[in-house]
Scaffold this motif. Structure first.
Motif, PDB file in Angstrom:
ATOM      1  N   SER A  90       0.716  -1.162  -0.226  1.00  0.00           N
ATOM      2  CA  SER A  90       0.116   0.122  -0.106  1.00  0.00           C
ATOM      3  C   SER A  90       0.875   1.111   0.034  1.00  0.00           C
ATOM      4  CB  SER A  90      -0.972   0.042   1.177  1.00  0.00           C
ATOM      5  OG  SER A  90      -1.967  -1.006   1.002  1.00  0.00           O
ATOM      6  N   ILE A  91       2.153   1.032   0.749  1.00  0.00           N
ATOM      7  CA  ILE A  91       2.797   2.151   0.723  1.00  0.00           C
ATOM      8  C   ILE A  91       3.282   2.629  -0.903  1.00  0.00           C
ATOM      9  CG2 ILE A  91       5.068   3.243   1.292  1.00  0.00           C
ATOM     10  CD1 ILE A  91       4.729   1.438   3.789  1.00  0.00           C
ATOM     11  N   GLY A  92       3.587   1.571  -1.442  1.00  0.00           N
ATOM     12  CA  GLY A  92       4.000   1.825  -2.812  1.00  0.00           C
ATOM     13  C   GLY A  92       2.879   2.310  -3.654  1.00  0.00           C
ATOM     14  N   ALA A  93       1.786   1.742  -3.591  1.00  0.00           N
ATOM     15  CA  ALA A  93       0.677   2.305  -4.379  1.00  0.00           C
ATOM     16  C   ALA A  93       0.166   3.754  -4.049  1.00  0.00           C
ATOM     17  CB  ALA A  93      -0.744   1.209  -4.182  1.00  0.00           C
ATOM     18  N   LEU A  94       0.460   3.977  -2.607  1.00  0.00           N
ATOM     19  CA  LEU A  94       0.052   5.431  -2.212  1.00  0.00           C
ATOM     20  C   LEU A  94       0.800   6.341  -2.998  1.00  0.00           C
ATOM     21  CD1 LEU A  94      -1.768   6.923  -0.307  1.00  0.00           C
ATOM     22  CD2 LEU A  94       0.116   6.609   1.448  1.00  0.00           C
ATOM     23  N   ALA A  95       2.423   6.070  -3.050  1.00  0.00           N
ATOM     24  CA  ALA A  95       3.204   6.857  -3.651  1.00  0.00           C
ATOM     25  C   ALA A  95       2.947   7.014  -5.145  1.00  0.00           C
ATOM     26  CB  ALA A  95       4.583   6.181  -3.479  1.00  0.00           C
ATOM     27  N   GLY A  96       2.477   5.950  -5.892  1.00  0.00           N
ATOM     28  CA  GLY A  96       1.747   5.963  -7.233  1.00  0.00           C
ATOM     29  C   GLY A  96       0.820   6.992  -7.444  1.00  0.00           C
ATOM     30  N   VAL A  97      -0.333   6.766  -6.377  1.00  0.00           N
ATOM     31  CA  VAL A  97      -1.456   7.728  -6.587  1.00  0.00           C
ATOM     32  C   VAL A  97      -1.048   9.089  -6.237  1.00  0.00           C
ATOM     33  CG1 VAL A  97      -3.568   8.026  -5.433  1.00  0.00           C
ATOM     34  CG2 VAL A  97      -3.143   5.619  -6.006  1.00  0.00           C
ATOM     35  N   PHE A  98       0.001   9.377  -5.234  1.00  0.00           N
ATOM     36  CA  PHE A  98       0.251  10.675  -4.868  1.00  0.00           C
ATOM     37  C   PHE A  98       0.822  11.349  -6.110  1.00  0.00           C
ATOM     38  CE2 PHE A  98       2.999  13.723  -3.074  1.00  0.00           C
ATOM     39  CZ  PHE A  98       2.459  14.454  -2.152  1.00  0.00           C
ATOM     40  N   ASN A  99       1.994  10.651  -6.600  1.00  0.00           N
ATOM     41  CA  ASN A  99       2.568  11.281  -7.770  1.00  0.00           C
ATOM     42  C   ASN A  99       1.765  11.525  -8.931  1.00  0.00           C
ATOM     43  OD1 ASN A  99       5.105  11.358  -6.564  1.00  0.00           O
ATOM     44  ND2 ASN A  99       5.634   9.398  -6.922  1.00  0.00           N
ATOM     45  N   THR A 100       0.796  10.550  -9.169  1.00  0.00           N
ATOM     46  CA  THR A 100      -0.119  10.748 -10.482  1.00  0.00           C
ATOM     47  C   THR A 100      -0.819  11.874 -10.240  1.00  0.00           C
ATOM     48  OG1 THR A 100      -0.047   8.295 -10.854  1.00  0.00           O
ATOM     49  CG2 THR A 100      -1.678   9.457 -11.818  1.00  0.00           C
ATOM     50  N   MET A 101      -1.355  12.096  -9.006  1.00  0.00           N
ATOM     51  CA  MET A 101      -2.357  13.214  -8.787  1.00  0.00           C
ATOM     52  C   MET A 101      -1.656  14.523  -9.085  1.00  0.00           C
ATOM     53  SD  MET A 101      -5.411  12.357  -8.846  1.00  0.00           S
ATOM     54  CE  MET A 101      -6.168  13.778  -8.325  1.00  0.00           C
ATOM     55  N   LEU A 102      -0.247  14.577  -8.452  1.00  0.00           N
ATOM     56  CA  LEU A 102       0.543  15.962  -8.444  1.00  0.00           C
ATOM     57  C   LEU A 102       0.548  16.209  -9.947  1.00  0.00           C
ATOM     58  CD1 LEU A 102       3.383  15.568  -5.762  1.00  0.00           C
ATOM     59  CD2 LEU A 102       1.538  17.178  -6.010  1.00  0.00           C
ATOM     60  N   ILE A 103       1.039  15.059 -10.856  1.00  0.00           N
ATOM     61  CA  ILE A 103       1.116  15.418 -12.181  1.00  0.00           C
ATOM     62  C   ILE A 103      -0.340  15.945 -12.775  1.00  0.00           C
ATOM     63  CG2 ILE A 103       1.652  14.290 -14.482  1.00  0.00           C
ATOM     64  CD1 ILE A 103       3.602  12.452 -12.874  1.00  0.00           C
ATOM     65  N   VAL A 104      -1.285  15.086 -12.724  1.00  0.00           N
ATOM     66  CA  VAL A 104      -2.724  15.550 -13.130  1.00  0.00           C
ATOM     67  C   VAL A 104      -3.051  16.813 -12.717  1.00  0.00           C
ATOM     68  CG1 VAL A 104      -5.152  15.036 -13.059  1.00  0.00           C
ATOM     69  CG2 VAL A 104      -3.302  13.160 -13.207  1.00  0.00           C
ATOM     70  N   LEU A 105      -2.876  17.134 -11.318  1.00  0.00           N
ATOM     71  CA  LEU A 105      -3.416  18.475 -11.088  1.00  0.00           C
ATOM     72  C   LEU A 105      -2.277  19.457 -11.617  1.00  0.00           C
ATOM     73  CD1 LEU A 105      -4.079  17.841  -7.205  1.00  0.00           C
ATOM     74  CD2 LEU A 105      -5.550  18.587  -9.121  1.00  0.00           C
ATOM     75  N   GLU A 106      -1.034  19.470 -12.134  1.00  0.00           N
ATOM     76  CA  GLU A 106       0.007  20.326 -12.601  1.00  0.00           C
ATOM     77  C   GLU A 106      -0.680  20.542 -14.082  1.00  0.00           C
ATOM     78  OE1 GLU A 106       3.070  22.825 -12.872  1.00  0.00           O
ATOM     79  OE2 GLU A 106       2.320  21.989 -11.078  1.00  0.00           O
ATOM     80  N   GLY A 107      -1.295  19.634 -14.569  1.00  0.00           N
ATOM     81  CA  GLY A 107      -1.826  19.889 -15.955  1.00  0.00           C
ATOM     82  C   GLY A 107      -3.094  20.581 -15.930  1.00  0.00           C
ATOM     83  N   ARG A 108      -3.847  20.700 -14.813  1.00  0.00           N
ATOM     84  CA  ARG A 108      -5.151  21.496 -14.572  1.00  0.00           C
ATOM     85  C   ARG A 108      -4.943  22.903 -14.110  1.00  0.00           C
ATOM     86  NH1 ARG A 108      -8.593  16.281 -12.072  1.00  0.00           N
ATOM     87  NH2 ARG A 108      -8.245  14.834 -13.834  1.00  0.00           N
ATOM     88  N   ARG A 109      -3.869  23.480 -14.063  1.00  0.00           N
ATOM     89  CA  ARG A 109      -3.736  24.773 -13.479  1.00  0.00           C
ATOM     90  C   ARG A 109      -4.672  25.605 -13.928  1.00  0.00           C
ATOM     91  NH1 ARG A 109       2.459  26.333 -14.063  1.00  0.00           N
ATOM     92  NH2 ARG A 109       1.996  25.519 -15.959  1.00  0.00           N
ATOM     93  N   HIS A 110      -4.977  25.794 -15.219  1.00  0.00           N
ATOM     94  CA  HIS A 110      -5.853  26.739 -16.016  1.00  0.00           C
ATOM     95  C   HIS A 110      -7.296  26.321 -15.676  1.00  0.00           C
ATOM     96  CE1 HIS A 110      -7.715  29.625 -18.842  1.00  0.00           C
ATOM     97  NE2 HIS A 110      -8.379  28.620 -19.462  1.00  0.00           N
ATOM     98  N   SER A 111      -7.584  25.020 -15.444  1.00  0.00           N
ATOM     99  CA  SER A 111      -9.058  24.537 -15.041  1.00  0.00           C
ATOM    100  C   SER A 111      -9.231  25.258 -13.749  1.00  0.00           C
ATOM    101  CB  SER A 111      -8.945  23.123 -15.384  1.00  0.00           C
ATOM    102  OG  SER A 111      -8.851  22.820 -16.588  1.00  0.00           O
ATOM    103  N   LEU A 112      -8.314  24.675 -12.827  1.00  0.00           N
ATOM    104  CA  LEU A 112      -8.451  25.269 -11.381  1.00  0.00           C
ATOM    105  C   LEU A 112      -8.669  26.708 -11.267  1.00  0.00           C
ATOM    106  CD1 LEU A 112      -5.799  23.160  -9.522  1.00  0.00           C
ATOM    107  CD2 LEU A 112      -8.130  22.599  -9.932  1.00  0.00           C
ATOM    108  N   ARG A 113      -8.016  27.482 -12.126  1.00  0.00           N
ATOM    109  CA  ARG A 113      -8.162  28.978 -12.009  1.00  0.00           C
ATOM    110  C   ARG A 113      -9.654  29.494 -12.425  1.00  0.00           C
ATOM    111  NH1 ARG A 113      -4.341  30.116 -15.172  1.00  0.00           N
ATOM    112  NH2 ARG A 113      -2.728  30.040 -13.640  1.00  0.00           N
ATOM    113  N   VAL A 114      -9.891  28.787 -13.773  1.00  0.00           N
ATOM    114  CA  VAL A 114     -11.353  29.156 -14.009  1.00  0.00           C
ATOM    115  C   VAL A 114     -12.405  28.641 -13.084  1.00  0.00           C
ATOM    116  CG1 VAL A 114     -12.860  28.214 -15.878  1.00  0.00           C
ATOM    117  CG2 VAL A 114     -10.729  28.709 -16.627  1.00  0.00           C
ATOM    118  N   MET A 115     -12.158  27.584 -12.388  1.00  0.00           N
ATOM    119  CA  MET A 115     -13.266  27.395 -11.527  1.00  0.00           C
ATOM    120  C   MET A 115     -13.404  28.130 -10.399  1.00  0.00           C
ATOM    121  SD  MET A 115     -12.614  23.202 -10.910  1.00  0.00           S
ATOM    122  CE  MET A 115     -12.707  21.958 -12.217  1.00  0.00           C
TER     123      MET A 115
END
Length: 402
Positions: free
Chosen positions: A286-311
């Motif tokens: 689970s520690i490995g999976a958690l690291a995978g989910v964490f890093n994946t979400m960081l990358i995803v949210l980095e690509g959504r900066r414009h969307s977050l600003r619009v919201m």
């Protein structure tokens, strides 16, 4: 007037947040489809952890179910006092003769109906891959077959007393080579012939060879050696009466348990060991999976900066944005949890399995994925989704606000 407005705003804050989260729900679902590779990564990370967890849960739950249902409550098994199993028990001929007059046991014309028994561990080869496996050869007294609940011969015949003949349980004939009617096997330098196959009410005990006790003692040079005695209890008070009889005669240094209690004692430690191994291993993964989910979400949210600003410009609060993003991660994790559990259930639920038990013999049981295992898997998946989604979302949203 000002006070009234302030109270009204505070009262509307909760419902307003819920309405914002509901409004962002379709957007979160759309993001899951749009960022399909990221969604797949989170899904697979959680699914793999849940598969491993369910493999251990299936073994443990199968063991627990077997221990609750296997064996009879009306058959007593007597073994040497302080012995943990039949394998390290010793019973003398004198003790068997003393028990012929014991109360609490169903009686026949010649006294109490008993079956002195002796077990030996024998080695064979699996049908599937040829790997070595251990089974039990059990020598029975004349009443031994009658004391097996649901016993019936399904092929061939029963063994003949005094001959090197044996009958094999259904589990053996399905998994071990040279265990069908007509086959011959070498045991203790003697050629034994399989003359029959049998079934029992509980399939757990169908992993043994059964033979005449005199033939087993002769082949293994164990004359007048016994490890256990089986007896049919007389009514609901039979066990208490039998134990009282044993306690008042110092020559009968024996413990009496029901067949079910004896089996439960033999498998409960193994069941607990599986659980103690399964959850720590799932925790490490689970520690490995958690690291995978964490890093994946960081990358995803980095690509959504414009969307977050619009919201934010549209009036959505930071709390609503965080909840919507976490909801997205939890849904993906739960989907992975459900998929992992269903895969194990379809592939293994009810499948026969074996485990080395006391005396290095093979214990037969069925893998079991039940409602409790399903709930535990979903709980772990939801936890991974919550933690793996909330931390990067909070970091991304509030850090940018600052």
């Amino acid at each position: 007037m000002t006070m009234t407005s302030t109270v009204h705003t505070a009262a509307d804050k909760g419902p307003s947040l819920l309405r914002q989260v509901r409004a962002l729900g379709p957007i979160a679902l759309g993001n899951m489809r749009q960022a399909h590779w990221s969604s797949l990564t989170i899904f697979l990370c959680v699914m793999l952890v849940v598969i491993i967890l369910n493999a251990f849960l299936g073994m443990s739950r199968g063991f627990a179910a077997a221990s609750r249902s296997a064996g009879s409550e009306t058959v007593a098994v007597l073994i040497g006092r302080q012995s943990q199993s039949e394998a390290n028990s010793q019973i003398s001929r004198e003790q068997i003769e003393l028990l012929a007059g014991a109360p609490g046991i169903v009686r026949g014309a010649s006294g109490a109906i008993l079956s002195p028994e002796l077990t030996m561990t024998v080695s064979g080869r699996k049908i599937e891959d040829g790997a070595r496996t251990n089974s039990t050869l059990r020598g029975l007294g004349p009443n031994g077959l009658a004391l097996r609940d649901g016993f019936r011969i399904t092929a061939g015949r029963s063994f003949t007393p005094g001959r090197y003949e044996l009958i094999a349980g259904r589990r053996l004939t399905e998994s071990v080579r040279n265990s069908r009617v007509g086959d011959q096997i070498m045991l203790a330098g003697r050629t034994w012939t399989v003359v029959g196959e049998y079934e029992l009410a509980s399939a757990v005990f169908e992993g043994e060879y059964l033979a005449d006790i005199g033939a087993v003692q002769s082949a293994y040079n164990r004359d007048n050696q016994y490890q256990s005695i089986r007896a049919r209890l007389d009514g609901t008070t039979g066990m208490a009466t039998l134990k009282a009889f044993l306690a008042h005669d110092p020559r009968l240094d024996l413990d009496a348990l029901t067949e079910r209690a004896l089996y439960h004692d033999q498998v409960k430690n193994t069941s607990n060991l599986i659980m103690y191994m399964g959850w720590p291993l799932a925790g490490i993964l689970s520690i490995g999976a958690l690291a995978g989910v964490f890093n994946t979400m960081l990358i995803v949210l980095e690509g959504r900066r414009h969307s977050l600003r619009v919201m934010r410009l549209l009036g959505f609060s930071n709390a609503a944005i965080v909840l919507a993003s976490v909801m997205e991660t939890i849904l993906l994790a739960l989907a992975g949890g459900v998929a992992g559990t269903l895969l194990v259930w379809l592939a293994a639920n009810g499948a026969p399995a074996t485990m080395i038990g006391s005396g290095f013999t093979t214990i037969n049981y069925d893998l079991r994925i039940d409602a409790l295992a399903f709930a535990q898997s979903l709980g772990l998946a939801a936890f991974l989704g919550l933690l793996g989604g909330s931390l990067p979302t909070l970091k991304s949203v509030f850090q940018r606000r600052a």
